[in-house]
Design a protein around this motif. Structure first.
Motif, PDB file in Angstrom:
ATOM      1  N   VAL A  11       0.632  -1.000  -0.326  1.00  0.00           N
ATOM      2  CA  VAL A  11      -0.162  -0.119   0.440  1.00  0.00           C
ATOM      3  C   VAL A  11       0.903   1.384   0.302  1.00  0.00           C
ATOM      4  O   VAL A  11       1.827   0.991   0.687  1.00  0.00           O
ATOM      5  N   LYS A  14       4.593   0.996   1.196  1.00  0.00           N
ATOM      6  CA  LYS A  14       4.420   0.046   2.452  1.00  0.00           C
ATOM      7  C   LYS A  14       4.388  -1.465   1.544  1.00  0.00           C
ATOM      8  O   LYS A  14       3.465  -1.464   1.000  1.00  0.00           O
ATOM      9  N   ILE A  16       3.288  -5.114   2.736  1.00  0.00           N
ATOM     10  CA  ILE A  16       2.801  -5.711   3.442  1.00  0.00           C
ATOM     11  C   ILE A  16       3.184  -6.984   3.724  1.00  0.00           C
ATOM     12  O   ILE A  16       2.922  -7.403   4.762  1.00  0.00           O
ATOM     13  N   PRO A  35       2.895 -12.459  15.529  1.00  0.00           N
ATOM     14  CA  PRO A  35       2.964 -11.375  16.032  1.00  0.00           C
ATOM     15  C   PRO A  35       1.726 -10.396  15.389  1.00  0.00           C
ATOM     16  O   PRO A  35       1.140 -10.325  13.670  1.00  0.00           O
ATOM     17  N   GLY A  37      -0.074  -7.017  13.131  1.00  0.00           N
ATOM     18  CA  GLY A  37       0.764  -6.663  11.900  1.00  0.00           C
ATOM     19  C   GLY A  37       1.607  -7.674  12.052  1.00  0.00           C
ATOM     20  O   GLY A  37       2.331  -7.180  10.357  1.00  0.00           O
ATOM     21  N   SER A  38       1.954  -8.839  11.633  1.00  0.00           N
ATOM     22  CA  SER A  38       3.039  -9.445  10.695  1.00  0.00           C
ATOM     23  C   SER A  38       1.738  -9.832   9.807  1.00  0.00           C
ATOM     24  O   SER A  38       2.684 -10.173   8.233  1.00  0.00           O
ATOM     25  N   GLY A  39       0.604  -9.793   9.540  1.00  0.00           N
ATOM     26  CA  GLY A  39       0.199  -9.611   7.893  1.00  0.00           C
ATOM     27  C   GLY A  39      -0.727 -10.714   7.584  1.00  0.00           C
ATOM     28  O   GLY A  39      -1.085 -11.066   6.575  1.00  0.00           O
ATOM     29  N   LYS A  40      -1.345 -11.544   9.022  1.00  0.00           N
ATOM     30  CA  LYS A  40      -2.133 -12.916   8.841  1.00  0.00           C
ATOM     31  C   LYS A  40      -3.153 -12.164   8.138  1.00  0.00           C
ATOM     32  O   LYS A  40      -3.567 -12.984   7.351  1.00  0.00           O
ATOM     33  N   SER A  41      -4.390 -11.070   8.665  1.00  0.00           N
ATOM     34  CA  SER A  41      -5.451 -11.320   8.021  1.00  0.00           C
ATOM     35  C   SER A  41      -4.930 -11.077   6.814  1.00  0.00           C
ATOM     36  O   SER A  41      -6.147 -10.675   5.870  1.00  0.00           O
ATOM     37  N   THR A  42      -3.538  -9.609   6.619  1.00  0.00           N
ATOM     38  CA  THR A  42      -3.986  -9.312   4.843  1.00  0.00           C
ATOM     39  C   THR A  42      -3.716 -10.363   3.874  1.00  0.00           C
ATOM     40  O   THR A  42      -3.840 -10.445   2.683  1.00  0.00           O
ATOM     41  N   GLN A  82     -12.749 -11.016  10.348  1.00  0.00           N
ATOM     42  CA  GLN A  82     -12.667 -10.020  11.097  1.00  0.00           C
ATOM     43  C   GLN A  82     -13.933  -8.774  12.319  1.00  0.00           C
ATOM     44  O   GLN A  82     -14.528  -9.664  13.110  1.00  0.00           O
TER      45      GLN A  82
HETATM   46  N1  LIG Z   1      -4.367  -0.395   4.016  1.00  0.00           N
HETATM   47  C1  LIG Z   1      -3.391  -0.763   3.889  1.00  0.00           C
HETATM   48  N2  LIG Z   1      -2.999   0.506   5.333  1.00  0.00           N
HETATM   49  C2  LIG Z   1      -1.893   0.734   5.174  1.00  0.00           C
HETATM   50  N3  LIG Z   1      -1.404  -0.828   6.345  1.00  0.00           N
HETATM   51  C3  LIG Z   1      -1.527  -1.578   5.852  1.00  0.00           C
HETATM   52  C4  LIG Z   1      -3.007  -2.072   5.302  1.00  0.00           C
HETATM   53  N4  LIG Z   1      -3.650  -3.142   5.499  1.00  0.00           N
HETATM   54  C5  LIG Z   1      -3.174  -3.428   6.435  1.00  0.00           C
HETATM   55  N5  LIG Z   1      -1.803  -2.609   7.219  1.00  0.00           N
HETATM   56  C6  LIG Z   1      -0.607  -2.863   8.152  1.00  0.00           C
HETATM   57  O1  LIG Z   1      -0.236  -3.565   7.537  1.00  0.00           O
HETATM   58  C7  LIG Z   1       0.495  -4.995   8.535  1.00  0.00           C
HETATM   59  C8  LIG Z   1      -0.265  -5.869   8.011  1.00  0.00           C
HETATM   60  O2  LIG Z   1      -1.461  -6.403   8.617  1.00  0.00           O
HETATM   61  P1  LIG Z   1      -2.906  -7.006   9.289  1.00  0.00           P
HETATM   62  O3  LIG Z   1      -3.487  -6.947   9.366  1.00  0.00           O
HETATM   63  O4  LIG Z   1      -2.533  -8.184   7.991  1.00  0.00           O
HETATM   64  O5  LIG Z   1      -1.308  -7.779  10.353  1.00  0.00           O
HETATM   65  P2  LIG Z   1      -1.302  -9.309  11.455  1.00  0.00           P
HETATM   66  O6  LIG Z   1      -0.833 -10.226  11.523  1.00  0.00           O
HETATM   67  O7  LIG Z   1      -3.405  -9.540  10.965  1.00  0.00           O
HETATM   68  O8  LIG Z   1      -2.627  -8.157  12.933  1.00  0.00           O
HETATM   69  P3  LIG Z   1      -3.186  -8.945  14.006  1.00  0.00           P
HETATM   70  O9  LIG Z   1      -2.585  -9.761  14.577  1.00  0.00           O
HETATM   71  O10 LIG Z   1      -2.749  -7.283  14.641  1.00  0.00           O
HETATM   72  O11 LIG Z   1      -4.418  -9.175  13.364  1.00  0.00           O
HETATM   73  C9  LIG Z   1      -0.132  -3.524   9.295  1.00  0.00           C
HETATM   74  O12 LIG Z   1       0.940  -3.780  10.198  1.00  0.00           O
HETATM   75  C10 LIG Z   1      -0.983  -3.412   9.841  1.00  0.00           C
HETATM   76  O13 LIG Z   1      -1.254  -2.019   9.530  1.00  0.00           O
END
Ligand SMILES: Nc1ncnc2c1ncn2[C@@H]1O[C@H](COP(=O)(O)OP(=O)(O)OP(=O)(O)O)[C@@H](O)[C@H]1O
Length: 262
Positions: A11, A14, A16, A35, A37-42, A82
């Protein structure tokens, strides 16, 4: 089989997700851990086509997911995400019936089979007693179970769950994990509770800073070294005396220092 090939997601500037490649074999229970912010949901959002990868390929049975029609994909993959924002305040029964939408043609109405599948799904997810309530006045845990019932009514062969135990009390956490473990389908779940991941998953995918750090069986992945490196915690690995499953104990330096002072 589900495959991600060198999937990247950025994005603005950045990064991700950084070049993720993995394979998921059907019928397994896969846990995604890592952990905040490691990218699981993405990664899950890219898998269930909520987000499009910046580069790389995501395939389901060797077909690119973006080439599959939304209706066909919904017959293959159900999702409990979520966040579940709904425009209107449906009853629980109406919402679970929406899980049957991918099987319907234009203007076709619900038939008795759809209704019995919805009833069964509500029973399985332990929300049958809430059928006539509207979603807005349910608790967080009840809402979560309703979303699971809707996903079950979809009768897909892949169920994607993003932090499914979030909001659930311990009984409902274990009930949900038992329930999905027994389904004869592929389960892909982002989990924060490493002991639930160890006890229920056939395989774990560990994410760190947008990369796939390691993938393998819980026994091979959940080592004290990995937990220190990825989660920055100290852990001891043991066995649950009742289930014989791996069980982790966590501690911090502060806890050890305090103990030493006693
Ligand atoms: N649209 C976006 N714009 C900027 N940063 C983003 C966007 N979407 C996600 N991020 C960043 O990408 C990183 C991964 O986010 P993600 O939600 O995938 O993490 P996660 O492992 O699921 O986290 P959590 O355990 O906290 O739910 C995070 O640092 C988040 O802030």
């Amino acid at each position: 089989m589900i495959q991600l090939q060198q999937v990247e997601y950025s994005v603005d500037d950045k990064e991700i997700l950084k070049s993720i490649s993995l394979e998921i074999i059907e019928g397994k229970f896969i846990g995604i851990i890592g952990p905040n912010g490691s990218g699981k949901s993405t990664m899950l959002k890219i898998l269930y086509r909520h987000l499009k990868q910046s580069s790389g390929k995501v395939t389901l049975h060797e077909q690119e997911v973006w080439d599959i029609s939304p209706k066909k994909l919904a017959r293959q993959m159900a999702v409990v995400s979520q966040e579940s924002t709904l425009l209107f305040d449906f009853t629980v029964r109406d919402l679970v019936m929406m899980g049957r939408t991918p099987y319907k043609g234009w203007l076709s109405s619900d038939n008795s089979e759809d209704m019995s599948i919805a009833d069964r799904s509500m029973k399985l997810a332990n929300v049958a007693h809430l059928a006539n309530r509207t979603l807005s006045n349910l608790s967080g845990g009840e809402k979560k179970r309703v979303m699971l019932a809707r996903a079950l009514a979809q009768q897909a062969s892949i169920l994607v769950l993003d932090e499914p135990t979030n909001h659930l009390d311990i009984e409902h956490q274990l009930h949900l994990m038992d329930l999905v473990k027994d389904l004869p389908i592929t389960i892909i779940a982002a989990l924060h509770d490493l002991n639930l991941a160890a006890a229920y998953c056939d395989e774990l995918i560990v994410m760190k800073d947008g990369t796939l750090h390691i993938q393998g069986s819980p026994d091979s992945v959940l080592t004290t070294e990995m937990l220190k490196e990825v989660f920055n915690i100290h852990a001891g690995v043991s066995r649950n005396p009742f289930t014989e499953k791996m069980h982790l104990f966590f501690y911090t330096n502060t806890a050890m220092d305090t103990r030493g002072e006693q």
